[in-house]
Design a protein around this motif. Sequence first.
Motif, short mmCIF file in Angstrom:
data_model
loop_
_atom_site.label_atom_id
_atom_site.label_comp_id
_atom_site.label_asym_id
_atom_site.label_seq_id
_atom_site.Cartn_x
_atom_site.Cartn_y
_atom_site.Cartn_z
N LYS A 260 0.82 -1.21 0.00
CA LYS A 260 0.00 0.00 0.00
C LYS A 260 0.85 1.26 0.00
N GLY A 261 2.03 1.19 0.62
CA GLY A 261 2.91 2.35 0.62
C GLY A 261 3.71 2.48 -0.66
N MET A 262 4.14 1.35 -1.21
CA MET A 262 5.01 1.39 -2.39
C MET A 262 4.25 1.75 -3.66
N ILE A 263 2.97 1.45 -3.73
CA ILE A 263 2.21 1.78 -4.95
C ILE A 263 2.18 3.29 -5.20
N PRO A 264 1.71 4.11 -4.26
CA PRO A 264 1.73 5.56 -4.52
C PRO A 264 3.16 6.10 -4.64
N HIS A 265 4.09 5.47 -3.93
CA HIS A 265 5.49 5.89 -3.99
C HIS A 265 6.02 5.69 -5.41
N HIS A 266 5.78 4.51 -5.97
CA HIS A 266 6.20 4.22 -7.34
C HIS A 266 5.47 5.12 -8.34
N ARG A 267 4.18 5.35 -8.11
CA ARG A 267 3.42 6.19 -9.03
C ARG A 267 4.03 7.58 -9.12
N GLN A 268 4.46 8.09 -7.98
CA GLN A 268 5.06 9.43 -8.01
C GLN A 268 6.40 9.43 -8.74
N ALA A 269 7.18 8.36 -8.54
CA ALA A 269 8.46 8.26 -9.26
C ALA A 269 8.22 8.20 -10.76
N GLU B 64 5.64 9.44 -12.32
CA GLU B 64 5.18 10.78 -12.71
C GLU B 64 6.38 11.71 -12.88
N MET B 65 7.32 11.65 -11.95
CA MET B 65 8.53 12.48 -12.05
C MET B 65 9.33 12.12 -13.29
N ALA B 66 9.47 10.82 -13.53
CA ALA B 66 10.23 10.36 -14.70
C ALA B 66 9.55 10.79 -16.00
N GLY B 67 8.23 10.88 -15.97
CA GLY B 67 7.48 11.28 -17.16
C GLY B 67 7.72 12.73 -17.57
N LEU B 68 8.27 13.53 -16.66
CA LEU B 68 8.57 14.93 -16.96
C LEU B 68 9.89 15.09 -17.71
N ALA B 69 10.75 14.09 -17.63
CA ALA B 69 12.11 14.20 -18.15
C ALA B 69 12.24 14.37 -19.66
N PRO B 70 11.50 13.62 -20.48
CA PRO B 70 11.72 13.71 -21.92
C PRO B 70 11.64 15.13 -22.48
N ASP B 71 10.71 15.95 -21.97
CA ASP B 71 10.52 17.30 -22.50
C ASP B 71 11.31 18.37 -21.73
N ARG B 72 11.95 17.99 -20.62
CA ARG B 72 12.57 19.01 -19.78
C ARG B 72 14.07 18.79 -19.52
N ALA B 73 14.48 17.53 -19.51
CA ALA B 73 15.87 17.24 -19.17
C ALA B 73 16.83 17.64 -20.30
N ARG B 74 18.00 18.13 -19.91
CA ARG B 74 19.03 18.43 -20.90
C ARG B 74 19.98 17.25 -21.05
N ASP C 75 14.54 4.20 -17.42
CA ASP C 75 14.79 3.00 -16.61
C ASP C 75 13.85 2.94 -15.40
N ILE C 76 13.61 4.09 -14.79
CA ILE C 76 12.73 4.15 -13.61
C ILE C 76 11.30 3.75 -14.00
N LYS C 77 10.81 4.29 -15.10
CA LYS C 77 9.45 3.95 -15.56
C LYS C 77 9.36 2.46 -15.92
#
Length: 219
Positions: free
Chosen positions: A76-85, A87-97, A107-109
Amino acid sequence: MTCKRSLVRRSAAVAAAGAAALVLAACGGDGDGSAGHGDHNAPASSSASASASASASASASASQGQHNAADVAFAKGMIPHHRQAVEMAGLAPDRARSAEVRKLAVDIKKAQGPEIKTLSGWLTSWGEEVPAEGAMDHSSHGMGGMMTAEEMNRLEDASGKAFDTAFMEMMIKHHEGAVEMAKTEQSDGAHGPAKKMAGEIITSQSAEIEQMNQLLGKD
């Protein structure tokens, strides 16, 4: 004289017959006793067999599906924890240099998406409620390295090198929380597959923490 001899013979015959009857009775008694003894043993043997069967069944149950409160808390704790990770990883393609940061996000996703499905499946099979999608209820921030809504907004607004730095700093904190949660599962959990997943999380995310620290050191 003849009469007397007949009487003696008859008496001897009667005595012999009586002795034979006693012997047969004694043999029969022994046989009955053995049968009784055998009957007495039968339940004991059956009981021992049932006990061994129950023990084997319990052992199989322990290896295949036994779980406890620690396993439920881990899932129950790891599911929302992983979901947030994810979500964070999903921001990288358009923002990371950095190409390394983008690769790390992929890799995280790739690792955590399937784990969310597995964790959800365990909860369902245990008759437990799966945390609702989007339930990164921010009451849980601070638990296990979860980001606050403000931190997530800051990450979403960043780009280029600023994003790379913020992403790695936040993900290190996030991973450290996951590693601690996984260590708790390994020490307190009972479900074999969950403990195995916990070990994999510790190994993979510790390696990623080290990688991100190195990348931050290069900048």
